[in-house]
Design a protein around this motif. Structure first.
Motif, mmCIF file in Angstrom:
data_model
loop_
_atom_site.group_PDB
_atom_site.id
_atom_site.type_symbol
_atom_site.label_atom_id
_atom_site.label_comp_id
_atom_site.label_asym_id
_atom_site.label_seq_id
_atom_site.Cartn_x
_atom_site.Cartn_y
_atom_site.Cartn_z
ATOM 1 N N VAL A 149 -52.834 -33.768 101.284
ATOM 2 C CA VAL A 149 -52.348 -35.118 101.597
ATOM 3 C C VAL A 149 -51.142 -35.405 100.703
ATOM 4 O O VAL A 149 -51.093 -34.966 99.554
ATOM 5 C CB VAL A 149 -53.439 -36.211 101.432
ATOM 6 C CG1 VAL A 149 -54.384 -36.170 102.625
ATOM 7 C CG2 VAL A 149 -54.209 -36.082 100.127
ATOM 8 N N HIS A 150 -50.170 -36.125 101.238
ATOM 9 C CA HIS A 150 -48.917 -36.335 100.522
ATOM 10 C C HIS A 150 -49.012 -37.514 99.544
ATOM 11 O O HIS A 150 -48.623 -37.432 98.399
ATOM 12 C CB HIS A 150 -47.777 -36.564 101.524
ATOM 13 C CG HIS A 150 -46.425 -36.617 100.889
ATOM 14 N ND1 HIS A 150 -45.941 -37.764 100.289
ATOM 15 C CD2 HIS A 150 -45.461 -35.675 100.731
ATOM 16 C CE1 HIS A 150 -44.735 -37.498 99.801
ATOM 17 N NE2 HIS A 150 -44.418 -36.250 100.060
ATOM 18 N N ARG A 151 -49.536 -38.625 100.035
ATOM 19 C CA ARG A 151 -49.817 -39.850 99.278
ATOM 20 C C ARG A 151 -48.579 -40.604 98.764
ATOM 21 O O ARG A 151 -48.722 -41.564 98.006
ATOM 22 C CB ARG A 151 -50.780 -39.565 98.090
ATOM 23 C CG ARG A 151 -52.115 -38.993 98.575
ATOM 24 C CD ARG A 151 -53.197 -39.142 97.535
ATOM 25 N NE ARG A 151 -52.916 -38.479 96.280
ATOM 26 C CZ ARG A 151 -53.651 -38.615 95.185
ATOM 27 N NH1 ARG A 151 -54.713 -39.421 95.199
ATOM 28 N NH2 ARG A 151 -53.337 -37.977 94.087
ATOM 29 N N ASP A 152 -47.384 -40.164 99.136
ATOM 30 C CA ASP A 152 -46.198 -40.960 98.781
ATOM 31 C C ASP A 152 -45.132 -40.866 99.872
ATOM 32 O O ASP A 152 -43.947 -40.683 99.590
ATOM 33 C CB ASP A 152 -45.642 -40.500 97.426
ATOM 34 C CG ASP A 152 -44.702 -41.542 96.788
ATOM 35 O OD1 ASP A 152 -44.700 -42.709 97.252
ATOM 36 O OD2 ASP A 152 -43.976 -41.187 95.848
ATOM 37 N N ILE A 153 -45.597 -40.995 101.119
ATOM 38 C CA ILE A 153 -44.660 -40.949 102.243
ATOM 39 C C ILE A 153 -43.844 -42.239 102.245
ATOM 40 O O ILE A 153 -44.393 -43.335 102.219
ATOM 41 C CB ILE A 153 -45.434 -40.794 103.575
ATOM 42 C CG1 ILE A 153 -46.147 -39.436 103.619
ATOM 43 C CG2 ILE A 153 -44.485 -40.954 104.769
ATOM 44 C CD1 ILE A 153 -47.129 -39.307 104.770
ATOM 45 N N LYS A 154 -42.534 -42.098 102.220
ATOM 46 C CA LYS A 154 -41.610 -43.241 102.296
ATOM 47 C C LYS A 154 -40.205 -42.704 102.547
ATOM 48 O O LYS A 154 -39.971 -41.491 102.432
ATOM 49 C CB LYS A 154 -41.638 -44.059 101.005
ATOM 50 C CG LYS A 154 -41.302 -43.275 99.747
ATOM 51 C CD LYS A 154 -41.220 -44.202 98.555
ATOM 52 C CE LYS A 154 -41.137 -43.409 97.255
ATOM 53 N NZ LYS A 154 -40.980 -44.270 96.083
ATOM 54 N N ASP A 155 -39.292 -43.610 102.876
ATOM 55 C CA ASP A 155 -37.950 -43.167 103.267
ATOM 56 C C ASP A 155 -37.229 -42.374 102.165
ATOM 57 O O ASP A 155 -36.532 -41.403 102.445
ATOM 58 C CB ASP A 155 -37.098 -44.350 103.759
ATOM 59 C CG ASP A 155 -37.103 -45.548 102.824
ATOM 60 O OD1 ASP A 155 -37.577 -45.421 101.669
ATOM 61 O OD2 ASP A 155 -36.633 -46.622 103.245
ATOM 62 N N GLU A 156 -37.428 -42.754 100.913
ATOM 63 C CA GLU A 156 -36.768 -42.036 99.813
ATOM 64 C C GLU A 156 -37.226 -40.593 99.690
ATOM 65 O O GLU A 156 -36.541 -39.780 99.080
ATOM 66 C CB GLU A 156 -37.118 -42.701 98.470
ATOM 67 C CG GLU A 156 -36.378 -43.952 98.144
ATOM 68 C CD GLU A 156 -37.009 -44.587 96.896
ATOM 69 O OE1 GLU A 156 -36.883 -44.018 95.811
ATOM 70 O OE2 GLU A 156 -37.670 -45.636 97.059
ATOM 71 N N ASN A 157 -38.413 -40.312 100.200
ATOM 72 C CA ASN A 157 -38.965 -38.962 100.077
ATOM 73 C C ASN A 157 -38.756 -38.128 101.337
ATOM 74 O O ASN A 157 -39.483 -37.160 101.580
ATOM 75 C CB ASN A 157 -40.446 -39.026 99.698
ATOM 76 C CG ASN A 157 -40.629 -39.438 98.241
ATOM 77 O OD1 ASN A 157 -39.729 -39.250 97.434
ATOM 78 N ND2 ASN A 157 -41.777 -40.002 97.924
#
Ligand code: ADP
Ligand code: MG
Ligand code: MG
Length: 278
Positions: A149-157
């Protein structure tokens, strides 16, 4: 000698990859030789992430027979080398000194992430959004299918290569392995993208929270703003849709931003949604 037939390599069109590339984009490491027609130098075109050891949280370390004690970020990137995916970040190498780990990754595009891209482009056409979102979702599916699981999905990443249109989900600094029955307690990642059950302090299993974050990301791509602005809004405010780009996009967003974890769709259902298959 001149080959009679063009070899396969000669037929490859390199123009897409070499767009906007100059010699200054490369770091020259050393000279390998000088021939009659020019020089040959050893060069690299990479990104290096400096990870400060003292800032790595206790539960973000792992022990491995081969790698020794390493940050989970490096362990996951290392494991992805066996099962790479074109929509995920790649690690070419890593090394350490007393204070840092250094993660060497391929440079994809000019180093632009999706946050910058959304800032710079005040209108992204729906087909482009579908294409971008599908790639990120394929990356997430690959992770989930490989028990990560990634747990920090967001546009910056998410990094974007504008010359090819390719997207990659990066930053495995908050990622974790899934184990049967394993639940997470600590909140990692970014508040704006955190699922309501995490903010409520419940334990969570990982995959549904990645899908929630992906829903926030799709909302941001379509509307250029966050759906919720504080914890109370995330936990309870009815989802407001600023305008209907299309019935399909609204339907997919609302199925991902479903507060009931048991009713939220999974990544396979996201990718099977008609909006991504029309
Ligand atoms: P952090 O864990 O500190 O957020 P990231 O891994 O997300 O670090 O990297 C920070 C930023 O650096 C990203 O948001 C992106 O803009 C840029 N970046 C990181 N890796 C790459 C890469 N492989 N190619 C291009 N840009 C990158
Ligand atoms: Mg990041
Ligand atoms: Mg990070």
């Amino acid at each position: 000698t001149i080959p009679e037939k063009p070899t396969e390599k000669q037929e490859i069109n390199y123009s897409a990859q070499t767009n906007a590339t100059t010699i200054d984009d490369y770091t020259i490491l050393s000279s390998l030789g000088q021939g009659a027609y020019g020089l040959v130098k050893l060069a690299k075109k990479v990104v290096i992430k400096y990870v400060i050891k003292s800032r790595i949280l206790v539960d973000c370390w792992t022990r491995d027979r081969k790698l020794g004690t390493v940050p989970v970020e490096i362990h996951i990137l290392h494991s992805l080398r066996k099962t790479p995916h074109e929509n995920l970040g790649d690690m070419l190498d890593y090394f350490e000194d007393a204070d840092h780990y250094y993660i060497v990754m391929g440079l994809h595009g000019a180093g632009m992430d999706l946050f910058d891209y959304i800032e710079l482009n005040n209108h992204i056409e729906e087909p482009a959004i579908q294409h971008m979102f599908k790639q990120i979702s394929l990356g997430v599916r690959h992770l989930h299918d490989n028990k990560i699981v990634h747990r920090d999905i967001k546009d910056e990443n998410v990094v974007l290569d504008q010359s090819t249109g390719g997207l990659r989900l990066i930053d495995f600094g908050s990622a974790a392995y899934l184990k049967p029955g394993r639940k997470y307690e600590t909140f990692v990642g970014t508040l704006d993208y955190a699922a309501p059950e995490i903010l409520r302090g419940n334990t969570y299993s990982g995959k549904p929270q990645d899908v929630w974050a992906l829903g926030i990301l799709l909302f941001t791509l379509v509307y250029r703003e966050n759906p919720f602005y504080d914890i109370d809004e995330i936990m309870g405010r009815e989802l407001r849709i600023p305008f209907v780009l299309s019935e399909g996009s609204v339907d997919l967003i609302s199925k991902m931003l479903e507060r009931d974890v048991d009713k939220r769709i999974n990544i396979h259902q996201v990718l099977a949604h008609p909006w991504l298959n029309c």
